[in-house]
Design an enzyme around this catalytic site. Structure first.
Site, short mmCIF file in Angstrom:
data_model
loop_
_atom_site.label_atom_id
_atom_site.label_comp_id
_atom_site.label_asym_id
_atom_site.label_seq_id
_atom_site.Cartn_x
_atom_site.Cartn_y
_atom_site.Cartn_z
CG HIS A 80 -0.21 0.30 2.51
ND1 HIS A 80 0.56 -0.65 3.14
CD2 HIS A 80 -0.12 1.41 3.27
CE1 HIS A 80 1.09 -0.13 4.23
NE2 HIS A 80 0.70 1.12 4.34
C1 UD1 Z 1 -2.28 5.46 5.85
C2 UD1 Z 1 -1.00 5.95 6.55
C3 UD1 Z 1 0.08 4.90 6.44
C4 UD1 Z 1 -0.42 3.55 6.92
C5 UD1 Z 1 -1.68 3.19 6.17
C6 UD1 Z 1 -2.25 1.87 6.62
C7 UD1 Z 1 -0.50 8.36 6.54
C8 UD1 Z 1 0.35 9.40 5.94
N1 UD1 Z 1 -0.48 7.16 5.93
O1 UD1 Z 1 -1.98 5.33 4.46
O2 UD1 Z 1 1.17 5.28 7.24
O3 UD1 Z 1 0.59 2.59 6.71
O4 UD1 Z 1 -2.65 4.21 6.40
O5 UD1 Z 1 -3.41 1.54 5.91
O6 UD1 Z 1 -1.16 8.62 7.51
N2 UD1 Z 1 -9.41 4.71 1.62
C9 UD1 Z 1 -10.60 4.04 1.57
N3 UD1 Z 1 -11.20 3.72 2.77
C10 UD1 Z 1 -10.65 4.01 3.96
C11 UD1 Z 1 -9.44 4.71 3.98
C12 UD1 Z 1 -8.82 5.04 2.80
O7 UD1 Z 1 -11.12 3.74 0.53
O8 UD1 Z 1 -11.24 3.67 5.01
C13 UD1 Z 1 -8.74 5.03 0.34
C14 UD1 Z 1 -9.04 6.44 -0.14
O9 UD1 Z 1 -9.11 6.41 -1.53
C15 UD1 Z 1 -7.80 7.20 0.26
C16 UD1 Z 1 -6.70 6.16 0.12
O10 UD1 Z 1 -7.32 4.93 0.50
O11 UD1 Z 1 -7.58 8.32 -0.51
C17 UD1 Z 1 -5.50 6.40 0.99
O12 UD1 Z 1 -5.90 6.55 2.35
P1 UD1 Z 1 -5.01 7.46 3.36
O13 UD1 Z 1 -5.58 7.38 4.73
O14 UD1 Z 1 -4.80 8.80 2.79
O15 UD1 Z 1 -3.59 6.76 3.33
P2 UD1 Z 1 -3.16 5.24 3.39
O16 UD1 Z 1 -2.53 4.89 2.11
O17 UD1 Z 1 -4.27 4.37 3.90
#
Ligand code: UD1
Length: 387
Positions: free
Chosen positions: A227
């Protein structure tokens, strides 16, 4: 004493669960001082499978406050969290804000607390990848610089902080709280059935027909999670990894891949989704629950991942782990420190040779000092002593 603990994203939940339990046990005891605990969820992760399922599985009390921040750019996530969390602090005026890990919630809430003059305790302090391209490294540096109590999971992390000039009286080496959760949940995970896990979490109907072959594979199966932006946000990098899975890895070993929402979105955007979905020896799963992933890890022949938490779990379980990163903030999990993890970056040549070696590697469980299931008790004691 009043404590506000903060969680925001999936890897935070297994770290806060043991701390909540210790606080509950303390409140149920005959202790003189009462502790009021408020749990704040910033809402960075919100899908059931990324959030609520962990609260349920790990018996974490429902968050008292959910800031509902959701997805967005880093500036938006951090900025909106700070604005919302400031209101919470002004209303509740805690003695301590406890933050865990290195996600945006960790950084945003520690800044906000310090600006309100509230002490910050950081669980999992001192980890360093020394890679400033990693958003988490920025979060770690900012949080540790501001924290009044730095609770480290291993001795390397304590040394990192000392080298940065942190007052040694602020550092407490408490061990790895995530391993408290692993040890408390081993038996439940062991009792699960692999086929049930695969069936219950299959991403789409097209995957169901592949389940049988995975569960009966004579040499076991491999487990994939990916991820990190460095692996999934670049089309060429992700394309090469997928090609390796298709033409090499899954030819030698069946694989299960629990897909993070970010990764699914990127595979679709890069036109790689059909290739992944249609690979014969690869079963795609939704993000799976805590116990399910633990069980799959316990029985996997090898793990290929870029997750920090999985590197640690592989270390304790002894599962050979190819870490698809060029560096790690968790060196204690690496083979040179006796752990199960090997950094293989994301260039296919390097991944290929390590993959071949790992296929014949044995399990070698290793628990670093104080990864003993009792870190949360030491964390609580350190906060009380610093109060
Ligand atoms: C975040 C953390 C990372 C951690 C990871 C674990 C930061 C900078 N990054 O990254 O350190 O290793 O979580 O998962 O805080 N999304 C969904 N549903 C959700 C959450 C996210 O669909 O419940 C999708 C959205 O499109 C979103 C993307 O995932 O834009 C990324 O989510 P985000 O929380 O920005 O970062 P992660 O890659 O999950």
């Amino acid at each position: 004493m009043k404590i506000i603990s903060v969680v925001g994203a999936r890897p935070n939940f297994m770290k806060i669960a043991p701390f909540c339990k210790v606080l509950e046990a303390y409140s149920d005891s005959e202790a003189n001082e009462t502790i009021e605990h408020i749990l704040v969820h910033t809402g960075q992760h919100y899908d059931d499978r990324m959030s609520q399922s962990f609260f349920d599985a790990l018996n974490i009390p429902q968050a008292d406050i959910n800031l509902g921040i959701g997805s967005g750019s880093h500036a938006r996530q951090v900025g909106e969290t700070m604005i919302a969390f400031e209101e919470v602090l002004k209303e509740h005026k805690p003695d301590w804000v406890v933050v865990v890990g290195d996600v945006n919630a960790t950084c945003a809430c520690s800044i906000t607390a310090k600006k309100e003059g509230i002490r910050v305790a950081h669980i999992e302090a001192g980890l360093r990848s020394f890679d400033m391209d990693m958003p988490e490294e920025i979060n770690r540096l900012v949080t540790d610089r501001l924290s009044d109590l730095l609770l480290t999971p291993d001795e390397i992390s304590s040394e990192n902080l000392l080298k940065e000039g942190v007052d040694e009286n602020k550092i407490a080496f408490v061990g790895n709280v995530m391993i408290d959760t692993l040890e408390a949940n081993r038996d439940i995970a062991s009792g699960l059935d692999l086929v049930d896990i695969l069936r219950d979490n299959c991403l789409e109907e097209s995957q169901v027909s592949k389940l049988e072959s995975i569960s009966r594979a004579p040499n076991g199966y491999g487990l994939i999670t990916l991820h990190r932006p460095s692996n999934v946000d670049d089309k060429a990098v992700l394309g090469d990894i997928i090609q390796f899975f298709k033409t090499e890895a899954t030819v030698q070993l069946p694989f299960v891949w629990a897909i993070h929402p970010r990764t699914k979105k990127q595979l679709e955007a890069f036109g790689l989704w059909e290739t992944v979905r249609d690979m014969q020896n690869l079963v795609l799963l939704h993000p799976v629950g805590y116990h399910q992933l633990l069980k799959m890890n316990m029985e996997a022949r090898l793990v290929m991942t870029d997750s920090g938490g999985l590197q640690e779990e592989c270390c304790v379980l002894g599962t050979p782990c190819l870490t698809l990163r060029w560096n790690t903030e968790r060196p204690v999990t690496l083979q040179e420190h006796g752990g199960a993890s090997l950094l293989v970056g994301n260039s296919v040549q390097r991944v290929r040779s390590a993959f071949e070696d790992s296929l014949s590697a044995d399990r070698k469980p290793m628990s670093p000092p104080l990864w003993d299931g009792r870190a949360a008790e030491r964390i609580f004691r350190a906060i009380v002593d610093a109060s």
